[in-house]
Design a protein around this motif. Structure first.
Motif, short mmCIF file in Angstrom:
data_model
loop_
_atom_site.label_atom_id
_atom_site.label_comp_id
_atom_site.label_asym_id
_atom_site.label_seq_id
_atom_site.Cartn_x
_atom_site.Cartn_y
_atom_site.Cartn_z
N THR A 153 0.84 -1.21 0.00
CA THR A 153 0.00 0.00 0.00
C THR A 153 0.87 1.25 0.00
O THR A 153 0.62 2.20 -0.75
CB THR A 153 -0.96 0.00 1.21
OG1 THR A 153 -1.83 -1.14 1.09
CG2 THR A 153 -1.78 1.27 1.28
N TRP A 154 1.90 1.27 0.84
CA TRP A 154 2.81 2.42 0.88
C TRP A 154 3.51 2.58 -0.47
O TRP A 154 3.60 3.68 -1.00
CB TRP A 154 3.82 2.27 2.01
CG TRP A 154 4.76 3.43 2.12
CD1 TRP A 154 4.49 4.64 2.69
CD2 TRP A 154 6.10 3.50 1.64
NE1 TRP A 154 5.60 5.46 2.60
CE2 TRP A 154 6.59 4.79 1.96
CE3 TRP A 154 6.94 2.62 0.98
CZ2 TRP A 154 7.89 5.20 1.64
CZ3 TRP A 154 8.23 3.02 0.65
CH2 TRP A 154 8.67 4.30 0.97
N ALA A 155 3.99 1.48 -1.02
CA ALA A 155 4.69 1.53 -2.30
C ALA A 155 3.78 2.03 -3.42
O ALA A 155 4.22 2.74 -4.32
CB ALA A 155 5.26 0.15 -2.65
N LYS A 156 2.51 1.67 -3.36
CA LYS A 156 1.54 2.16 -4.35
C LYS A 156 1.43 3.68 -4.26
O LYS A 156 1.33 4.37 -5.28
CB LYS A 156 0.18 1.49 -4.11
CG LYS A 156 -0.90 1.93 -5.07
CD LYS A 156 -0.65 1.40 -6.47
CE LYS A 156 -1.86 1.71 -7.35
NZ LYS A 156 -1.49 2.28 -8.62
N GLY A 157 1.45 4.22 -3.05
CA GLY A 157 1.44 5.67 -2.88
C GLY A 157 2.68 6.32 -3.48
O GLY A 157 2.60 7.39 -4.10
N VAL A 158 3.84 5.67 -3.31
CA VAL A 158 5.06 6.17 -3.93
C VAL A 158 4.93 6.13 -5.44
O VAL A 158 5.25 7.11 -6.13
CB VAL A 158 6.30 5.35 -3.46
CG1 VAL A 158 7.55 5.73 -4.26
CG2 VAL A 158 6.53 5.53 -1.96
N ALA A 159 4.43 5.02 -5.97
CA ALA A 159 4.26 4.88 -7.43
C ALA A 159 3.34 5.96 -7.97
O ALA A 159 3.62 6.58 -9.01
CB ALA A 159 3.73 3.49 -7.76
N ASP A 160 2.24 6.21 -7.28
CA ASP A 160 1.30 7.26 -7.71
C ASP A 160 1.98 8.63 -7.72
O ASP A 160 1.81 9.41 -8.65
CB ASP A 160 0.06 7.29 -6.81
CG ASP A 160 -0.84 6.07 -7.00
OD1 ASP A 160 -0.65 5.34 -7.99
OD2 ASP A 160 -1.70 5.85 -6.12
N ALA A 161 2.76 8.91 -6.68
CA ALA A 161 3.45 10.19 -6.61
C ALA A 161 4.49 10.34 -7.71
O ALA A 161 4.62 11.40 -8.31
CB ALA A 161 4.11 10.36 -5.23
N VAL A 162 5.19 9.27 -8.00
CA VAL A 162 6.22 9.30 -9.05
C VAL A 162 5.57 9.51 -10.42
O VAL A 162 6.02 10.35 -11.20
CB VAL A 162 7.06 8.00 -9.05
CG1 VAL A 162 7.93 7.91 -10.29
CG2 VAL A 162 7.93 7.92 -7.80
N THR A 163 4.52 8.80 -10.70
CA THR A 163 3.90 8.89 -12.04
C THR A 163 3.15 10.20 -12.24
O THR A 163 2.92 10.60 -13.37
CB THR A 163 2.97 7.70 -12.30
OG1 THR A 163 1.99 7.62 -11.28
CG2 THR A 163 3.74 6.39 -12.39
N HIS A 164 2.79 10.87 -11.16
CA HIS A 164 2.02 12.12 -11.29
C HIS A 164 2.85 13.36 -10.96
O HIS A 164 2.29 14.43 -10.77
CB HIS A 164 0.76 12.07 -10.42
CG HIS A 164 -0.19 11.02 -10.88
ND1 HIS A 164 -0.34 9.84 -10.21
CD2 HIS A 164 -1.00 10.97 -11.96
CE1 HIS A 164 -1.22 9.10 -10.86
NE2 HIS A 164 -1.64 9.76 -11.92
N SER A 165 4.18 13.21 -10.88
CA SER A 165 5.00 14.40 -10.58
C SER A 165 5.67 14.94 -11.83
O SER A 165 5.60 14.42 -12.87
CB SER A 165 6.02 14.10 -9.52
OG SER A 165 6.89 13.07 -9.87
#
Length: 165
Positions: A153-165
């Motif tokens: 779940t935490w890693a998914k949040g990182v992935a979302d932040a990376v792809t949307h930055s």
């Protein structure tokens, strides 16, 4: 951002490496190019667009390889998105509450503008290296306290932040 992400870690007995690989797998599933490497083997972060750094906790300090990695790469890390994770607490202390970063990690976070930090449960099982590890195991307090659902779940949040930055 759609570039390359480094997931690097400092570990002694392999638990933190397994957490780092789980984080890397989630990032890959989100379409990111990811390399997961031991912190001691990374010579530069210049080619990475984002970095996740993990360190096992020992006596209130991050693993020496994670500390050295951050110190060695501090100038470049300050110029890209960075996330930290810690692992080690045994027992249910991690699942019972959100544990703050240890002071040294907190200082590095503030200096670098780290986006997030999380502490995950660790694993300590027979055959672990170190005198203290042996003592903990003999006292019956070893085991695997990692929650891969929480890690993902935490890693998914990182992935979302990376792809949307």
């Amino acid at each position: 951002m759609t570039g390359t992400v480094l997931v690097t870690y400092g570990t002694t007995n392999g638990s933190t490496a397994e957490i780092a690989e789980a984080v890397a797998d989630v990032l890959r599933k989100d379409g990111l190019t990811v390399e997961a490497l031991p912190a001691g083997s990374v010579t530069s972060v210049a080619r990475y667009d984002g970095v996740v750094v993990g360190g096992a906790l020992y006596a209130g300090r991050w693993h020496k390889d994670a500390r050295r990695f951050v110190r060695r790469n501090r100038l470049l890390l300050a110029q890209r998105p960075v996330w930290f994770f810690s692992s080690r607490p045994l027992g249910t202390s991690v699942s019972d509450r959100d544990l703050p970063p240890v002071p040294g990690v907190r200082r590095a976070m503030n200096r670098l503008g780290v986006r997030d930090h999380v502490t995950f449960g660790g694993r300590l099982e027979e055959g672990a290296k170190g005198w203290v590890a042996g003592m903990i195991l003999r006292s019956g307090k070893g085991g695997d306290f990692r929650d891969f659902g929480v890690i993902e779940t935490w890693a998914k949040g990182v992935a979302d932040a990376v792809t949307h930055s």
